[in-house]
Scaffold this active site. Structure first.
Site, PDB file in Angstrom:
ATOM      1  CB  VAL A  84      -3.719   5.955  -1.557  1.00 61.16           C
ATOM      2  CG1 VAL A  84      -4.588   5.343  -2.637  1.00 61.16           C
ATOM      3  CG2 VAL A  84      -3.348   7.381  -1.914  1.00 61.16           C
ATOM      4  CB  CYS A  85      -8.060   2.891   0.734  1.00 59.28           C
ATOM      5  SG  CYS A  85      -8.802   1.274   0.924  1.00 59.28           S
ATOM      6  CG  LEU A  86      -3.960   2.952  -3.984  1.00 56.95           C
ATOM      7  CD1 LEU A  86      -2.623   3.337  -4.559  1.00 56.95           C
ATOM      8  CD2 LEU A  86      -4.999   3.006  -5.079  1.00 56.95           C
TER       9      LEU A  86
END
Length: 183
Positions: A84-86
Protein backbone atom coordinates in the site's frame (compact mmCIF):
# COMPACT_ATOMS: atom_id res chain seq x y z
CA UNK A 1 8.37 -3.90 29.71
CA UNK A 2 9.15 -0.83 27.64
CA UNK A 3 6.52 1.74 26.71
CA UNK A 4 6.34 0.82 22.98
CA UNK A 5 5.77 -2.86 23.92
CA UNK A 6 2.93 -1.98 26.28
CA UNK A 7 1.40 0.32 23.68
CA UNK A 8 1.69 -2.35 20.96
CA UNK A 9 -0.04 -4.87 23.23
CA UNK A 10 -2.77 -2.39 24.23
CA UNK A 11 -3.47 -1.34 20.62
CA UNK A 12 -3.59 -4.93 19.43
CA UNK A 13 -6.02 -5.89 22.21
CA UNK A 14 -8.19 -2.87 21.34
CA UNK A 15 -8.25 -3.98 17.70
CA UNK A 16 -9.12 -7.56 18.70
CA UNK A 17 -12.00 -6.33 20.89
CA UNK A 18 -13.41 -4.24 18.04
CA UNK A 19 -15.39 -5.74 15.17
CA UNK A 20 -12.27 -6.80 13.25
CA UNK A 21 -11.14 -10.41 12.91
CA UNK A 22 -7.45 -10.58 13.84
CA UNK A 23 -5.20 -13.62 13.24
CA UNK A 24 -1.70 -13.62 14.67
CA UNK A 25 1.04 -14.76 12.28
CA UNK A 26 3.41 -15.93 15.00
CA UNK A 27 3.80 -15.78 18.77
CA UNK A 28 5.02 -12.20 18.76
CA UNK A 29 2.78 -9.18 18.44
CA UNK A 30 4.63 -7.75 15.44
CA UNK A 31 2.78 -9.46 12.55
CA UNK A 32 -0.86 -10.33 12.09
CA UNK A 33 -3.75 -10.39 9.61
CA UNK A 34 -6.90 -8.32 9.87
CA UNK A 35 -10.07 -8.88 7.82
CA UNK A 36 -11.15 -5.57 6.31
CA UNK A 37 -14.50 -4.84 4.62
CA UNK A 38 -14.74 -2.37 1.77
CA UNK A 39 -16.49 0.91 2.60
CA UNK A 40 -20.20 1.08 1.87
CA UNK A 41 -21.40 3.27 -1.00
CA UNK A 42 -18.15 2.65 -2.88
CA UNK A 43 -17.15 0.27 -5.68
CA UNK A 44 -15.38 -1.75 -2.95
CA UNK A 45 -18.62 -2.38 -1.02
CA UNK A 46 -19.13 -6.08 -0.34
CA UNK A 47 -15.46 -6.91 -0.76
CA UNK A 48 -13.44 -8.35 2.11
CA UNK A 49 -9.66 -8.23 2.18
CA UNK A 50 -7.13 -9.86 4.41
CA UNK A 51 -4.65 -7.18 5.43
CA UNK A 52 -1.15 -8.09 6.61
CA UNK A 53 0.05 -5.72 9.32
CA UNK A 54 3.64 -5.49 10.51
CA UNK A 55 4.42 -3.34 13.51
CA UNK A 56 7.94 -1.92 13.59
CA UNK A 57 9.95 -2.09 16.82
CA UNK A 58 9.48 1.67 17.15
CA UNK A 59 5.64 1.44 17.02
CA UNK A 60 3.72 3.67 17.87
CA UNK A 61 6.40 6.23 17.03
CA UNK A 62 6.71 4.71 13.55
CA UNK A 63 3.69 3.76 11.42
CA UNK A 64 2.74 0.12 10.74
CA UNK A 65 3.40 -1.54 7.36
CA UNK A 66 0.20 -2.58 5.64
CA UNK A 67 -0.44 -4.81 2.63
CA UNK A 68 -3.40 -6.50 0.96
CA UNK A 69 -3.08 -10.30 0.84
CA UNK A 70 -5.84 -10.85 -1.72
CA UNK A 71 -5.88 -8.77 -4.89
CA UNK A 72 -7.46 -5.34 -5.08
CA UNK A 73 -7.68 -2.96 -8.05
CA UNK A 74 -6.56 0.44 -6.81
CA UNK A 75 -4.11 3.09 -8.04
CA UNK A 76 -2.27 3.21 -4.71
CA UNK A 77 -1.94 -0.56 -4.15
CA UNK A 78 0.62 -2.66 -6.02
CA UNK A 79 -1.40 -5.32 -7.86
CA UNK A 80 1.25 -8.05 -7.50
CA UNK A 81 2.58 -7.54 -3.95
CA UNK A 82 -0.42 -5.88 -2.29
CA UNK A 83 1.85 -3.15 -0.92
CA UNK A 84 0.00 0.00 0.00
CA UNK A 85 1.25 3.44 -0.96
CA UNK A 86 0.19 5.04 2.26
CA UNK A 87 1.95 8.37 2.18
CA UNK A 88 -1.07 9.58 4.11
CA UNK A 89 -0.29 7.22 6.97
CA UNK A 90 3.46 7.77 6.84
CA UNK A 91 3.21 11.56 6.56
CA UNK A 92 0.42 12.08 9.07
CA UNK A 93 1.20 9.21 11.45
CA UNK A 94 1.45 10.22 15.06
CA UNK A 95 1.70 8.14 18.25
CA UNK A 96 -1.77 9.54 19.01
CA UNK A 97 -3.18 7.16 16.34
CA UNK A 98 -3.74 3.48 17.00
CA UNK A 99 -4.44 0.34 14.97
CA UNK A 100 -8.19 0.88 15.01
CA UNK A 101 -7.60 4.25 13.26
CA UNK A 102 -5.84 2.39 10.44
CA UNK A 103 -8.94 0.27 9.75
CA UNK A 104 -11.64 2.84 10.55
CA UNK A 105 -10.05 5.94 9.00
CA UNK A 106 -6.90 5.44 6.90
CA UNK A 107 -7.86 2.40 4.78
CA UNK A 108 -11.47 3.51 4.13
CA UNK A 109 -10.15 6.95 3.10
CA UNK A 110 -7.61 5.31 0.79
CA UNK A 111 -10.35 3.29 -0.95
CA UNK A 112 -12.84 6.16 -1.09
CA UNK A 113 -10.35 8.77 -2.33
CA UNK A 114 -7.61 7.16 -4.45
CA UNK A 115 -4.70 9.33 -5.56
CA UNK A 116 -4.00 8.52 -9.22
CA UNK A 117 -1.18 11.10 -9.37
CA UNK A 118 1.03 8.94 -7.08
CA UNK A 119 0.29 5.40 -8.31
CA UNK A 120 1.70 1.98 -7.52
CA UNK A 121 -0.69 0.53 -10.11
CA UNK A 122 -0.26 2.70 -13.20
CA UNK A 123 -2.97 0.90 -15.18
CA UNK A 124 -5.58 1.54 -12.46
CA UNK A 125 -4.50 5.18 -12.16
CA UNK A 126 -4.69 5.76 -15.92
CA UNK A 127 -8.09 4.07 -16.18
CA UNK A 128 -9.42 6.05 -13.23
CA UNK A 129 -8.38 9.35 -14.83
CA UNK A 130 -9.48 8.37 -18.36
CA UNK A 131 -12.75 6.52 -17.73
CA UNK A 132 -14.11 6.54 -14.16
CA UNK A 133 -17.05 4.23 -14.98
CA UNK A 134 -14.73 1.58 -16.51
CA UNK A 135 -12.41 1.91 -13.49
CA UNK A 136 -15.29 1.35 -11.05
CA UNK A 137 -16.46 -1.66 -13.09
CA UNK A 138 -12.95 -3.16 -12.92
CA UNK A 139 -12.88 -2.57 -9.14
CA UNK A 140 -16.19 -4.46 -8.82
CA UNK A 141 -14.87 -7.31 -11.01
CA UNK A 142 -11.82 -7.65 -8.74
CA UNK A 143 -14.10 -7.64 -5.69
CA UNK A 144 -16.17 -10.48 -7.17
CA UNK A 145 -13.13 -12.46 -8.22
CA UNK A 146 -10.71 -11.94 -5.31
CA UNK A 147 -12.53 -10.40 -2.33
CA UNK A 148 -15.53 -12.59 -1.59
CA UNK A 149 -16.08 -13.06 2.15
CA UNK A 150 -15.75 -16.85 1.91
CA UNK A 151 -12.35 -16.59 0.18
CA UNK A 152 -10.35 -14.56 2.67
CA UNK A 153 -9.81 -17.35 5.17
CA UNK A 154 -7.65 -19.21 2.67
CA UNK A 155 -4.12 -17.95 2.23
CA UNK A 156 -3.30 -18.12 -1.51
CA UNK A 157 -0.88 -21.09 -1.11
CA UNK A 158 -3.53 -23.10 0.77
CA UNK A 159 -6.28 -22.34 -1.73
CA UNK A 160 -5.03 -24.80 -4.36
CA UNK A 161 -5.01 -27.77 -1.98
CA UNK A 162 -8.47 -26.83 -0.66
CA UNK A 163 -9.85 -26.65 -4.19
CA UNK A 164 -8.54 -30.12 -5.04
CA UNK A 165 -10.86 -31.75 -2.48
CA UNK A 166 -14.49 -31.86 -3.40
CA UNK A 167 -17.06 -31.21 -0.70
CA UNK A 168 -17.89 -34.96 -0.55
CA UNK A 169 -14.22 -35.85 -0.06
CA UNK A 170 -13.92 -33.25 2.70
CA UNK A 171 -16.92 -34.71 4.51
CA UNK A 172 -15.60 -38.25 4.26
CA UNK A 173 -12.22 -37.16 5.68
CA UNK A 174 -14.00 -35.65 8.67
CA UNK A 175 -15.96 -38.88 9.26
CA UNK A 176 -12.82 -41.00 9.09
CA UNK A 177 -10.99 -38.82 11.62
CA UNK A 178 -14.01 -38.84 13.95
CA UNK A 179 -14.24 -42.64 13.71
CA UNK A 180 -10.62 -43.19 14.76
CA UNK A 181 -10.92 -41.56 18.20
CA UNK A 182 -10.31 -43.83 21.21
CA UNK A 183 -13.41 -44.56 23.33
Amino acid sequence: MSSPSKRREMDLMKLMMSDYKVDMINDGMHEFYVDFHGPSESPYQGGVWRIRVELPDAYPYKSPSIGFVNKIYHPNVDEMSGSVCLDVINQTWSPMFDLVNVFEVFLPQLLLYPNPSDPLNGEAAAMMMRDRAAYEQRVKEFCQKYAKPEDIGAVPEDKSSDEELSEDESDSCDDQVAGQADP
